[in-house]
Structure formats: C-alpha cells, structure tokens
Design a protein around this motif. Structure first.
Motif, short mmCIF file in Angstrom:
data_model
loop_
_atom_site.label_atom_id
_atom_site.label_comp_id
_atom_site.label_asym_id
_atom_site.label_seq_id
_atom_site.Cartn_x
_atom_site.Cartn_y
_atom_site.Cartn_z
N MET A 79 0.85 -1.19 0.00
CA MET A 79 0.00 0.00 0.00
C MET A 79 0.88 1.24 0.00
O MET A 79 1.89 1.28 0.67
CB MET A 79 -0.89 0.00 1.24
CG MET A 79 -1.93 1.09 1.27
SD MET A 79 -3.03 0.86 2.68
CE MET A 79 -4.21 2.16 2.35
N THR A 80 0.47 2.25 -0.74
CA THR A 80 1.27 3.46 -0.76
C THR A 80 0.64 4.53 0.10
O THR A 80 1.01 4.72 1.25
CB THR A 80 1.46 3.95 -2.20
OG1 THR A 80 0.20 4.02 -2.85
CG2 THR A 80 2.37 3.01 -2.96
N SER B 295 -0.53 0.27 -11.86
CA SER B 295 0.45 -0.01 -10.80
C SER B 295 1.60 -0.91 -11.21
O SER B 295 2.52 -1.11 -10.42
CB SER B 295 -0.26 -0.61 -9.58
OG SER B 295 -1.07 0.36 -8.95
N SER C 39 5.09 -2.37 -2.57
CA SER C 39 4.09 -2.31 -1.51
C SER C 39 4.12 -3.62 -0.72
O SER C 39 4.40 -4.68 -1.28
CB SER C 39 2.69 -2.11 -2.09
OG SER C 39 1.70 -2.14 -1.07
N LYS D 232 1.92 -4.98 -7.74
CA LYS D 232 3.07 -4.68 -6.89
C LYS D 232 3.97 -5.89 -6.71
O LYS D 232 5.19 -5.76 -6.50
CB LYS D 232 2.59 -4.14 -5.54
CG LYS D 232 2.01 -2.74 -5.63
CD LYS D 232 3.02 -1.73 -6.17
CE LYS D 232 2.53 -0.30 -6.07
NZ LYS D 232 3.53 0.68 -6.57
N ALA E 10 9.04 -1.15 -0.01
CA ALA E 10 7.69 -1.70 0.03
C ALA E 10 6.94 -0.98 1.14
O ALA E 10 6.96 -1.39 2.30
CB ALA E 10 7.73 -3.21 0.29
N THR F 12 -4.35 -3.26 7.50
CA THR F 12 -3.07 -2.57 7.39
C THR F 12 -2.50 -2.24 8.77
O THR F 12 -1.33 -2.48 9.06
CB THR F 12 -3.22 -1.29 6.56
OG1 THR F 12 -3.63 -1.63 5.24
CG2 THR F 12 -1.92 -0.51 6.49
N GLN G 69 8.47 7.46 4.55
CA GLN G 69 8.62 6.79 3.26
C GLN G 69 9.72 7.44 2.42
O GLN G 69 10.57 6.77 1.82
CB GLN G 69 7.30 6.79 2.50
CG GLN G 69 6.17 6.05 3.19
CD GLN G 69 6.46 4.57 3.41
OE1 GLN G 69 7.33 3.98 2.76
NE2 GLN G 69 5.75 3.95 4.33
N ALA H 79 7.06 -0.41 6.72
CA ALA H 79 5.66 -0.69 7.05
C ALA H 79 5.48 -1.03 8.52
O ALA H 79 4.58 -1.80 8.87
CB ALA H 79 5.15 -1.82 6.18
#
Length: 287
Positions: free
Chosen positions: A1-2, A143, A171, A186, A211, A244, A259, A282
């Motif tokens: 996930m971004t 993506s 990700s 991804k 990621a 998440t 990030q 993450a």
C-alpha cells in the motif's frame, strides 16, 4: 500500500521522520527523476531530494506537477547553490509516455543519475469476485506498467554512462485484502526489481525498491478512481485500513517523511553496496 487519504485515528499525533534537510548535500551534483511526483510519496521524495542538493525532474500525468515543481524550486532557493528543478507531464502507462519523459528529463537536466518509480496505487477496494475484467486491467496498467516502462526507457541511458540507480516503490500489500489486482501489480514490481538487478549490476547500475505500508497523506488533489460511495464499499475499504494497521507491529500508519527517507537512502551513495533488495517500510509488516 502506498498512500491513503484518511489515516486511522491510531496514527494521529505520531512523530514524523527527520525533516528533508537532515542530509544537506547528499545529492549534490546528481540529477534525479521522480515519477508520480504531483502528490503523496512522490512529492515528498522530490522535496527531499531538492532540499538535499539534488537536481530534480518531477514527472506526472497531472498538470498539477508544474505547480508542485514551482513550489519545490522556491523552497530549494533558500539553500546555497540550489540545483535545477524541472517538471514533465507524461502518461507512464504507455512506453511512448515513458520514453518521452526520459528524453525530456535528459534534455532538461543533461543526464539522469537516479530514477524513483513511484506511480501506482489502489483504484478500487473490494473482494476479487466483484472486480470486472476492465477494472482488473486498469489496476495492472496503473500499478505495474509505469515501472516496467520507465525501467525499459531509462536503462539504456544508465548502461551507457555505466552508473545509475533505479528505486522502485512497491508495496507490502502483496499480502492484503480487497485489492488482488493491485497486489499482483506490486508483486510484479518486486519481480522487476530482483530480476533487473541481476542484469544491471555488471553495467554499474543498482536496482532497489521499498515496500511501503499504509501511509498518511493529505486528501488527493487528483483521485485515482471513484471514492467509496455505498455502505458496502465503505466497509470493504475499512477492512483494508483495519488489516493494514493490525499487520503493522507498530499499530499505525507511516508518514510521508518516513517513506521518503527510506527511498532517498536507497537512492544515495550511502546504499552503494545494496542492489536487488526490497526494503519494507511498514512498521514491521513484511507483506
């Protein structure tokens, strides 16, 4: 996930990473292309590269990128000997767009030392059986192909100069709910990174990736797709948020600064002995 437009409450009030001036001079003399630079992680990376002395070419298909570049240029002017900041609009879902962006960046900056491939992001959030074939193809085009095409477009230039770095933004959502086509895309970015690193290393070119996990971001100026409308769509999206956060050992979303810091480290000479590696950013979720 971004990135996400709405961060969960458990992330509120958390400290961000060190500001973008923490490594002033780290990119002096370097020309860096950042794709998807009009907002989110891409914009944060471009701002940090410029603050650390690098020349930046911001690439996006949204015209907003020119306004963002003007802001990056103005902020960089506060430092001694600011490097040039350029902007290019291109549709990176096509090879022609990636080729045009690469040529425009070289024409503007003279050379490319680093490419940060950041384009991508979940368009829809729902169980796989509810995706249409058209939506699946659109997710993959969004993506996977921008990274695939940009790597192909820029690689001959990097090989010819026998130096350079490609940083792909993947990700940890390759293991995530309600976004199978995005996860597949991804996963492809991860594969591009590890396979291309083998081919590029003999030419002095590094290929690495981060990621990201869930990341707090301001509301998007340009939406990827329709926002959840029905109660069911909102519930499916909430499942992504919950999974998440639960998957993160730190039980929160990350910040744009966190990030950008990881991406800029991998892009810098500090990571000169790192290639073919994917760095999860993450909070402990490895994807």
């Amino acid at each position: 996930m971004t990135t996400t437009d709405t961060a969960p409450s458990r992330a509120a009030g958390r400290r961000t990473a060190a500001g973008p001036s923490a490594h002033r001079g780290r990119f002096t003399g370097r020309s860096v292309v950042v794709t998807g630079a009009a907002q989110g992680i891409g914009r944060a990376v471009a701002e940090r590269i410029a603050a650390e002395g690098g020349g930046v070419v911001l690439v996006d298909r949204a015209e907003l990128v020119h306004e963002v570049a003007a802001g990056v240029r103005e902020a960089a002017a506060a430092y001694p000997d600011p490097a040039p900041v350029h902007s290019v609009t291109a549709d990176l879902e096509t090879f022609d767009g990636a080729q045009a962006a690469t040529e425009a960046a070289i024409a503007a900056a003279g050379r490319i030392d680093v490419v940060v491939n950041n384009v991508g992001g979940t368009i829809w959030a729902k169980p796989y059986e509810h995706y249409t074939p058209e939506e699946i193809e659109k997710e993959v085009r969004r993506s996977l192909f921008p990274t695939l095409w940009m790597c192909r477009a820029v690689l001959p230039h990097l090989i010819a100069q026998r130096t350079g770095t490609i940083v792909n933004v993947g990700s940890v959502a390759t293991r995530g709910v309600n976004r199978v086509p995005y996860a597949a895309s991804k996963g492809g970015v991860r594969a591009i990174t590890t396979a291309l690193a083998l081919e590029a290393a003999p030419h002095g070119v590094r290929v690495v990736a981060t990621a990201p996990g869930g990341t707090e971001a301001p509301a998007r100026a340009v939406q990827r797709g329709p926002l959840p409308q029905t109660e069911q769509e909102k519930a499916w999206y909430q499942q992504i948020v919950d999974q998440t956060v639960d998957s993160s050992l730190m039980k929160r979303y990350g910040t744009l600064d966190e990030q950008a810091a990881a991406i800029c480290f991998l892009a810098s000479d500090e990571a000169s002995y790192i290639t073919g590696t994917i760095l999860p950013v993450a909070g402990g979720d490895l994807g």
